[in-house]
Enzyme design. Structure first.
Site, PDB file in Angstrom:
ATOM      1  N   ASP A  25      -9.714  16.381  28.987  1.00  8.76           N
ATOM      2  CA  ASP A  25     -10.503  15.838  30.099  1.00  8.76           C
ATOM      3  C   ASP A  25     -10.434  14.312  30.235  1.00  8.76           C
ATOM      4  O   ASP A  25     -10.102  13.797  31.292  1.00  8.76           O
ATOM      5  CB  ASP A  25     -11.946  16.358  30.059  1.00  8.76           C
ATOM      6  CG  ASP A  25     -12.773  15.778  28.920  1.00  8.76           C
ATOM      7  OD1 ASP A  25     -12.190  15.435  27.874  1.00  8.76           O
ATOM      8  OD2 ASP A  25     -14.006  15.676  29.086  1.00  8.76           O
ATOM      9  N   THR A  26     -10.709  13.586  29.143  1.00 11.26           N
ATOM     10  CA  THR A  26     -10.705  12.122  29.279  1.00 11.26           C
ATOM     11  C   THR A  26      -9.280  11.577  29.435  1.00 11.26           C
ATOM     12  O   THR A  26      -9.065  10.581  30.115  1.00 11.26           O
ATOM     13  CB  THR A  26     -11.377  11.446  28.059  1.00 11.26           C
ATOM     14  OG1 THR A  26     -10.793  11.996  26.866  1.00 11.26           O
ATOM     15  CG2 THR A  26     -12.884  11.682  28.059  1.00 11.26           C
ATOM     16  N   ASN A  28      -6.877  13.096  31.073  1.00 10.98           N
ATOM     17  CA  ASN A  28      -6.530  13.292  32.481  1.00 10.98           C
ATOM     18  C   ASN A  28      -7.086  12.135  33.317  1.00 10.98           C
ATOM     19  O   ASN A  28      -6.409  11.585  34.189  1.00 10.98           O
ATOM     20  CB  ASN A  28      -7.131  14.594  33.030  1.00 10.98           C
ATOM     21  CG  ASN A  28      -6.738  15.804  32.205  1.00 10.98           C
ATOM     22  OD1 ASN A  28      -5.737  15.779  31.512  1.00 10.98           O
ATOM     23  ND2 ASN A  28      -7.533  16.875  32.283  1.00 10.98           N
ATOM     24  N   TYR A  80      -4.694  23.856  23.271  1.00 16.58           N
ATOM     25  CA  TYR A  80      -5.320  24.926  24.042  1.00 16.58           C
ATOM     26  C   TYR A  80      -4.270  25.690  24.826  1.00 16.58           C
ATOM     27  O   TYR A  80      -3.196  25.173  25.124  1.00 16.58           O
ATOM     28  CB  TYR A  80      -6.449  24.415  24.930  1.00 16.58           C
ATOM     29  CG  TYR A  80      -6.045  23.603  26.136  1.00 16.58           C
ATOM     30  CD1 TYR A  80      -5.723  22.256  26.018  1.00 16.58           C
ATOM     31  CD2 TYR A  80      -6.017  24.183  27.405  1.00 16.58           C
ATOM     32  CE1 TYR A  80      -5.381  21.508  27.118  1.00 16.58           C
ATOM     33  CE2 TYR A  80      -5.673  23.437  28.516  1.00 16.58           C
ATOM     34  CZ  TYR A  80      -5.362  22.095  28.372  1.00 16.58           C
ATOM     35  OH  TYR A  80      -5.019  21.348  29.467  1.00 16.58           O
ATOM     36  N   TRP A  95      -7.923  25.612  20.198  1.00 12.14           N
ATOM     37  CA  TRP A  95      -7.788  25.421  18.748  1.00 12.14           C
ATOM     38  C   TRP A  95      -8.089  23.946  18.504  1.00 12.14           C
ATOM     39  O   TRP A  95      -7.222  23.100  18.655  1.00 12.14           O
ATOM     40  CB  TRP A  95      -6.371  25.741  18.276  1.00 12.14           C
ATOM     41  CG  TRP A  95      -6.055  27.194  18.256  1.00 12.14           C
ATOM     42  CD1 TRP A  95      -6.105  28.019  17.170  1.00 12.14           C
ATOM     43  CD2 TRP A  95      -5.652  28.013  19.361  1.00 12.14           C
ATOM     44  NE1 TRP A  95      -5.757  29.288  17.545  1.00 12.14           N
ATOM     45  CE2 TRP A  95      -5.480  29.314  18.871  1.00 12.14           C
ATOM     46  CE3 TRP A  95      -5.421  27.759  20.722  1.00 12.14           C
ATOM     47  CZ2 TRP A  95      -5.088  30.369  19.695  1.00 12.14           C
ATOM     48  CZ3 TRP A  95      -5.039  28.803  21.537  1.00 12.14           C
ATOM     49  CH2 TRP A  95      -4.875  30.099  21.027  1.00 12.14           C
ATOM     50  N   ALA A 253     -10.033  18.919  38.421  1.00 14.40           N
ATOM     51  CA  ALA A 253     -10.585  18.372  39.674  1.00 14.40           C
ATOM     52  C   ALA A 253     -11.635  17.302  39.364  1.00 14.40           C
ATOM     53  O   ALA A 253     -11.591  16.193  39.906  1.00 14.40           O
ATOM     54  CB  ALA A 253     -11.202  19.493  40.511  1.00 14.40           C
ATOM     55  N   ASP A 255     -12.144  15.642  36.551  1.00 17.90           N
ATOM     56  CA  ASP A 255     -11.583  14.494  35.809  1.00 17.90           C
ATOM     57  C   ASP A 255     -10.876  13.534  36.766  1.00 17.90           C
ATOM     58  O   ASP A 255     -10.987  12.311  36.633  1.00 17.90           O
ATOM     59  CB  ASP A 255     -10.530  14.961  34.777  1.00 17.90           C
ATOM     60  CG  ASP A 255     -11.059  16.046  33.860  1.00 17.90           C
ATOM     61  OD1 ASP A 255     -12.285  16.090  33.647  1.00 17.90           O
ATOM     62  OD2 ASP A 255     -10.239  16.858  33.369  1.00 17.90           O
TER      63      ASP A 255
HETATM   64  P1  ADP Z   1     -15.359  20.047  37.959  1.00 16.14           P
HETATM   65  O1  ADP Z   1     -13.861  20.153  37.932  1.00 16.14           O
HETATM   66  O2  ADP Z   1     -15.892  19.031  37.004  1.00 16.14           O
HETATM   67  O3  ADP Z   1     -16.065  21.381  37.904  1.00 16.14           O
HETATM   68  P2  ADP Z   1     -15.876  20.047  40.818  1.00 16.14           P
HETATM   69  O4  ADP Z   1     -15.446  21.483  40.882  1.00 16.14           O
HETATM   70  O5  ADP Z   1     -17.225  19.727  41.341  1.00 16.14           O
HETATM   71  O6  ADP Z   1     -15.736  19.413  39.384  1.00 16.14           O
HETATM   72  O7  ADP Z   1     -14.802  19.242  41.660  1.00 16.14           O
HETATM   73  C1  ADP Z   1     -14.664  17.839  41.601  1.00 16.14           C
HETATM   74  C2  ADP Z   1     -14.148  17.329  42.927  1.00 16.14           C
HETATM   75  O8  ADP Z   1     -12.891  17.973  43.221  1.00 16.14           O
HETATM   76  C3  ADP Z   1     -15.040  17.653  44.112  1.00 16.14           C
HETATM   77  O9  ADP Z   1     -16.039  16.674  44.293  1.00 16.14           O
HETATM   78  C4  ADP Z   1     -14.034  17.668  45.252  1.00 16.14           C
HETATM   79  O10 ADP Z   1     -13.741  16.360  45.658  1.00 16.14           O
HETATM   80  C5  ADP Z   1     -12.794  18.259  44.588  1.00 16.14           C
HETATM   81  N1  ADP Z   1     -12.745  19.710  44.795  1.00 16.14           N
HETATM   82  C6  ADP Z   1     -12.969  20.689  43.877  1.00 16.14           C
HETATM   83  N2  ADP Z   1     -12.792  21.927  44.411  1.00 16.14           N
HETATM   84  C7  ADP Z   1     -12.444  21.728  45.707  1.00 16.14           C
HETATM   85  C8  ADP Z   1     -12.114  22.593  46.814  1.00 16.14           C
HETATM   86  N3  ADP Z   1     -12.101  23.918  46.691  1.00 16.14           N
HETATM   87  N4  ADP Z   1     -11.785  22.026  47.975  1.00 16.14           N
HETATM   88  C9  ADP Z   1     -11.779  20.682  48.140  1.00 16.14           C
HETATM   89  N5  ADP Z   1     -12.079  19.811  47.143  1.00 16.14           N
HETATM   90  C10 ADP Z   1     -12.414  20.316  45.954  1.00 16.14           C
END
Ligand code: ADP
Length: 307
Positions: A25-26, A28, A80, A95, A253, A255
């Protein structure tokens, strides 16, 4: 960490063929911070094995500073494996016991050197995953450092990134540690799903209210495809997330959003501009497989978005 992901040819073979990569995560976030123009260093402990060497090389290739990436004889990096489950979801198997990073802030001499280096940085970003894998003693040392660092003007950015399994499902402990770090955070980059899982928050208002006493200057709540909420100086604002066609994999997403957001903020952009930048960066990552998108693919889309 070392990443093993299903290789596209797997489906034609009776063997599971895996592609070797590196992510975490970090890490990325560090990659996308560097790619979006911010001088970034990464902090970790690695072994002296060939895979630690490759992680080191990757950081160099990505123009990430490696002075705080220490290689020590002995252990190896964590690993992983990603599995495409029959229902189409991706499953992750870890792991981590091997990971040398678990020993961060454990050794006195190393910690002294590291904190001196960190004190030269304007911002420090950390995640709840790091907090989960290090020992109680290391957490204590890290927290003490964060308090001192902020007194000297450093800014702390934090993503709770709550993974119950990493805390051995000890939710009380996770709550206690996360709350302590939140009290020493300037910029919190949270995900509403994590808040719901960790605290049982039923709404955005509940999350904001719970952290009110922490006086966090900037609280950013990611909510997948739903608008991003920013709470700053008592004011709440929402930034819509543009619809993305062709989402193939949302790994990384959050990260990458964090990287886009922080990168814009440290370069002087407003909260709203930073959120839009974070949303743009994340939109590239979710249209490609894997948490770290090939530089060429990233640059093409990033330039396109910036134009
Ligand atoms: P995490 O990966 O930490 O669970 P999120 O799922 O909230 O975080 O997604 C982080 C960011 O990625 C969102 O704020 C958005 O900008 C983008 N994102 C995630 N999923 C989508 C999606 N299906 N469509 C458009 N943007 C998305």
């Amino acid at each position: 960490m070392v990443e093993l992901a299903p290789h596209p040819t797997t489906e034609e073979s009776d063997k599971e063929i895996m592609a070797l990569g590196f992510a975490g995560d970090t890490f990325n976030t560090a990659v996308y911070m560097a790619r979006t123009g911010v001088q970034t260093d990464y902090v970790t402990l690695l072994g002296d094995d060939p895979y630690s060497e490759k992680i080191f090389d990757l950081a160099n290739k990505e123009h990430i500073g490696t002075d705080m990436m220490e290689r020590m004889p002995g252990r190896q990096p964590g690993m992983y494996l990603i599995r495409n489950a029959p229902d189409g979801e991706r499953e992750f198997y870890y792991w981590r016991k091997e990971a040398r990073a678990r020993e961060l802030f454990a050794d006195k001499a190393h910690t002294e050197k590291l904190t001196q280096q960190l004190n030269k940085c304007d911002y420090v970003y950390l995640s709840g995953i790091t907090l989960a894998i290090i020992s109680d003693h290391s957490r204590f040392v890290l927290l003490r450092f964060l308090k001192e660092y902020r007194k000297q003007g450093g800014k702390v950015c934090f993503d709770i990134n709550y993974r119950p399994r990493l805390w051995d499902f000890d939710q009380d402990k996770a709550q206690y540690v996360m709350a302590e770090v939140m009290e020493n955070t300037d910029m919190a980059l949270l995900t509403l799903d994590d808040e719901e899982m960790l605290w049982g928050d039923g709404s955005i208002a509940a999350t904001i209210e719970r952290y009110e006493h922490c006086h966090i200057k900037e609280l950013v709540l990611k909510r997948g495809a739903d608008e991003v909420v920013i709470y700053t100086d008592g004011v709440k604002m929402s930034v819509p997330v543009a619809k993305v066609d062709g989402v193939v994999d949302t790994t990384g997403a959050g990260d990458s959003f964090n990287a886009g957001y922080m990168s814009a903020r440290v370069q002087g952009c407003s909260h709203e501009q930073a959120a839009l930048h974070g949303i743009h960066v994340a939109s590239i990552i979710i249209r490609n497989r894997g948490a770290i998108v090939k530089n060429r693919n990233f640059n093409e889309l990033y330039r396109g978005l910036k134009a």
